[in-house]
Structures are given as C-alpha cells and as structure tokens.
Design an enzyme around this catalytic site. Structure first.
Site, PDB file in Angstrom:
ATOM      1  N   ASN A   1      43.911 -32.903  59.412  1.00  0.00           N
ATOM      2  CA  ASN A   1      43.803 -34.084  58.548  1.00  0.00           C
ATOM      3  C   ASN A   1      44.845 -35.080  59.045  1.00  0.00           C
ATOM      4  O   ASN A   1      46.028 -34.917  58.785  1.00  0.00           O
ATOM      5  CB  ASN A   1      44.083 -33.686  57.084  1.00  0.00           C
ATOM      6  CG  ASN A   1      44.174 -34.896  56.164  1.00  0.00           C
ATOM      7  OD1 ASN A   1      43.787 -36.000  56.541  1.00  0.00           O
ATOM      8  ND2 ASN A   1      44.696 -34.689  54.961  1.00  0.00           N
TER       9      ASN A   1
ATOM     10  N   LYS B   1      45.357 -38.033  58.183  1.00  0.00           N
ATOM     11  CA  LYS B   1      45.850 -39.013  57.201  1.00  0.00           C
ATOM     12  C   LYS B   1      45.874 -40.393  57.874  1.00  0.00           C
ATOM     13  O   LYS B   1      45.011 -40.669  58.695  1.00  0.00           O
ATOM     14  CB  LYS B   1      47.213 -38.590  56.676  1.00  0.00           C
ATOM     15  CG  LYS B   1      47.220 -37.127  56.235  1.00  0.00           C
ATOM     16  CD  LYS B   1      48.379 -36.752  55.393  1.00  0.00           C
ATOM     17  CE  LYS B   1      48.263 -35.271  55.046  1.00  0.00           C
ATOM     18  NZ  LYS B   1      49.184 -34.860  54.025  1.00  0.00           N
TER      19      LYS B   1
ATOM     20  N   HIS C   1      41.368 -35.012  48.095  1.00  0.00           N
ATOM     21  CA  HIS C   1      42.725 -34.707  48.567  1.00  0.00           C
ATOM     22  C   HIS C   1      43.724 -35.208  47.525  1.00  0.00           C
ATOM     23  O   HIS C   1      43.509 -36.241  46.891  1.00  0.00           O
ATOM     24  CB  HIS C   1      42.969 -35.372  49.922  1.00  0.00           C
ATOM     25  CG  HIS C   1      44.232 -34.911  50.567  1.00  0.00           C
ATOM     26  ND1 HIS C   1      45.465 -35.397  50.186  1.00  0.00           N
ATOM     27  CD2 HIS C   1      44.459 -33.985  51.528  1.00  0.00           C
ATOM     28  CE1 HIS C   1      46.390 -34.784  50.915  1.00  0.00           C
ATOM     29  NE2 HIS C   1      45.813 -33.927  51.727  1.00  0.00           N
TER      30      HIS C   1
ATOM     31  N   GLU D   1      46.377 -36.760  47.740  1.00  0.00           N
ATOM     32  CA  GLU D   1      46.854 -38.135  47.935  1.00  0.00           C
ATOM     33  C   GLU D   1      45.837 -39.138  47.412  1.00  0.00           C
ATOM     34  O   GLU D   1      46.197 -40.203  46.886  1.00  0.00           O
ATOM     35  CB  GLU D   1      47.175 -38.368  49.424  1.00  0.00           C
ATOM     36  CG  GLU D   1      48.441 -37.631  49.842  1.00  0.00           C
ATOM     37  CD  GLU D   1      48.448 -37.123  51.269  1.00  0.00           C
ATOM     38  OE1 GLU D   1      47.709 -37.649  52.115  1.00  0.00           O
ATOM     39  OE2 GLU D   1      49.223 -36.180  51.541  1.00  0.00           O
TER      40      GLU D   1
ATOM     41  N   GLU E   1      45.187 -26.518  48.195  1.00  0.00           N
ATOM     42  CA  GLU E   1      46.380 -27.184  48.704  1.00  0.00           C
ATOM     43  C   GLU E   1      47.364 -27.436  47.562  1.00  0.00           C
ATOM     44  O   GLU E   1      47.233 -28.438  46.843  1.00  0.00           O
ATOM     45  CB  GLU E   1      46.012 -28.531  49.332  1.00  0.00           C
ATOM     46  CG  GLU E   1      45.173 -28.443  50.581  1.00  0.00           C
ATOM     47  CD  GLU E   1      45.379 -29.670  51.470  1.00  0.00           C
ATOM     48  OE1 GLU E   1      45.769 -29.511  52.613  1.00  0.00           O
ATOM     49  OE2 GLU E   1      45.163 -30.789  50.982  1.00  0.00           O
TER      50      GLU E   1
ATOM     51  N   GLY F   1      53.176 -31.529  53.156  1.00  0.00           N
ATOM     52  CA  GLY F   1      54.152 -32.362  53.863  1.00  0.00           C
ATOM     53  C   GLY F   1      55.600 -32.036  53.547  1.00  0.00           C
ATOM     54  O   GLY F   1      56.503 -32.763  53.952  1.00  0.00           O
TER      55      GLY F   1
ATOM     56  N   SER G   1      51.749 -27.605  54.614  1.00  0.00           N
ATOM     57  CA  SER G   1      52.804 -27.210  55.558  1.00  0.00           C
ATOM     58  C   SER G   1      52.395 -26.082  56.506  1.00  0.00           C
ATOM     59  O   SER G   1      53.222 -25.245  56.880  1.00  0.00           O
ATOM     60  CB  SER G   1      54.092 -26.852  54.809  1.00  0.00           C
ATOM     61  OG  SER G   1      54.604 -28.015  54.170  1.00  0.00           O
TER      62      SER G   1
HETATM   63  P1  PGA Z   1      50.577 -30.917  55.670  1.00  0.00           P
HETATM   64  O1  PGA Z   1      49.324 -31.667  54.984  1.00  0.00           O
HETATM   65  O2  PGA Z   1      50.010 -29.896  56.623  1.00  0.00           O
HETATM   66  O3  PGA Z   1      51.315 -32.011  56.392  1.00  0.00           O
HETATM   67  O4  PGA Z   1      51.353 -30.296  54.582  1.00  0.00           O
HETATM   68  C1  PGA Z   1      48.210 -30.952  54.570  1.00  0.00           C
HETATM   69  C2  PGA Z   1      47.210 -31.889  53.943  1.00  0.00           C
HETATM   70  O5  PGA Z   1      47.639 -32.813  53.245  1.00  0.00           O
HETATM   71  O6  PGA Z   1      46.003 -31.722  54.084  1.00  0.00           O
END
Ligand code: PGA
Length: 261
Positions: free
Chosen positions: A12, A14, A101, A103, A173, A179, A219
C-alpha cells in the site's frame, strides 16, 4: 487471483510515488519476481490511481497485480469532482482496491456503510475489494478490540451479502500498529484472525469462509513477515511503509517466497 493457497503480499503505497521513481521500482520489482518465480506467493501493490496508467501500459507485468487505494462511492459517471469510479479503475487493469483503510475512515469519514457501498461497486466491475478493519489504541487498551472489529465486519458483511462476500479479501489492521513500528503481538493477530474466520463461517458456509484470504497489516517488515504469515489463519500481509522501496519490499518478498539471498 489471490488464492489463499499462496501467501499474499500486498503493498500500500499510500501517497507516495513519482513517474521517474516508479519506473525504477517496477524494473526492480519485476526482476525480483522473476528471480523468485518459484515461490508460493502472490504480489500486488495498491498505487495512487494517477499512476495506474503508467503501470498498466506495460505489457510485462506478468503475475504482478495492480491495485488502487480507493474508489468512489458512486458507480455512475456524473458530477463528483475529483472522484474515480470502479469502471474507470477497471480500464487500467486494476485487479483489486483497498476499501475502508483506517486513514480513509479517519480523514474522509468513511463509515462501514460507505465501505460496503464501495466494495459492492468494485464487485460489480469484477475488481476484488480488500476490506480493512481494525481497532484503535483505546479499544485495544479497554479490551474492546474483538467486539469492535466484529461489529465492523458484521456490518460490512451484511451490507455486501453472503454471496458477494466470497469474492472479498479482508485485512486486519490495528490502527495503533499502522506506521508505528509496533507490530501486533502474534497472539493478538491469531486471536483476531480466528474471530474473523469464525464470523465468516457463521455468515457463509465453512468451506467458503475458509477460502477467503485474511491478511494482517500494521508495521509489517522484511524482519517480521515470516512469523506473521506463519500465524494460524493469516493468509498474507498488507504492507505500507516497507512497500515503497524495493530495498525493503524486495527482501520481504524474498523472505516470503523462502528464497533468502
Ligand atoms: P504500515 O502500513 O505497514 O506502514 O504500518 C500498513 C497500512 O497502512 O496498510
């Protein structure tokens, strides 16, 4: 595509990428995938839609799956400035799209209803929805994570329906793990994936529920990916930060495929 017989690795990106860097990334990705072609994995990356054409215009993508990070909640063309519908994604070889997601839920106020609507539009176009669910820090600390995630999944599944849900993929998630470098404990991943699998078994039948891929995200790195994908009921990973550079994503893919270099 995305059969759970293989370990699924989805990136992903982003809000990352540039036309020039994408070319370099893609060259490296395709050559890494060729090197580890015997590995039992499937790979896709959800890229910003503006780059879909750059990727889809290449004829050498092979088994790599192109995906989007979002889709409009409206299926028809019309006065929705800035939006991209599922039909448009399909034109650019988009095989899957993330929906829900955390976000998007946080910054764009996406509800479970909107997530289900988007998933339904994708399914109507033959695009696989990758439905994200997960609790926040507070819910985890209050011991309410299972209840919260169960509610999310119940609501989304009932709006998509038992037939169409069989064509979806889910990603658990935990928001606090995204993150942050704080990957969820193996026991928590195991517990939540079991909860998801059990719910799906009750919602559809046992065999069909078993065939729905359940990913973990938050992560994930080349260092921890093996223990995560070996966890019961985990069929793959959704990778954010570690997917934007081939230095980390390449290692992660090699580890998953069992081809350590
Ligand atoms: P990350 O993000 O691996 O940077 O924690 C995962 C995601 O948001 O899909």
């Amino acid at each position: 595509m995305f059969q759970k017989k293989k370990t699924i690795v989805i990136g992903n990106w982003k809000m990352h990428g540039s036309v020039q860097n994408n070319e370099v990334f893609l060259e490296e990705l395709l050559s890494t995938m060729e090197d580890i072609s015997s590995g039992d994995y499937e790979c896709g990356i959800a890229i910003p839609s503006i780059y879909l054409f750059q990727f889809s215009s290449r004829s050498d993508l092979g088994s790599f799956h192109l995906g989007a990070q979002n889709v409009a909640q409206w299926s028809d063309f019309g006065a929705y400035t800035g939006e991209i519908n599922a039909k448009m994604l399909l034109e650019f070889d988009c095989k899957f799209s993330i929906v829900g997601h955390s976000e998007r839920r946080k910054y764009f106020e996406e509800t479970n209803e909107i997530v289900a609507t988007k998933a339904n539009h994708l399914l109507d176009c033959g695009i696989v929805p990758l439905v994200c669910v997960g609790e926040d820090q507070q819910e985890r600390e209050n011991d309410a994570a299972v209840e919260f995630v169960t509610q999310q999944v119940e609501q989304i599944c009932s709006l998509i329906g038992p037939e169409k849900i069989k064509k979806c993929i889910f990603a658990y998630e935990p928001i606090w793990a995204i993150g942050s470098g704080k990957v969820a404990a193996e026991s928590d991943i195991k517990e939540m994936h079991e909860v998801l699998r059990n719910f799906l078994e009750s919602f559809i039948d046992e065999n069909a529920a078993h065939d729905i891929p359940l990913l973990y995200g938050g992560s994930v790195s080349d260092k921890n990916v093996i223990s995560i994908v070996q966890t019961e009921n985990v069929d793959g990973v959704l990778v954010g930060g570690a997917s934007v550079s081939m230095e980390t994503f390449g290692k992660l893919l090699q580890n998953v495929s069992g081809n350590h270099q």
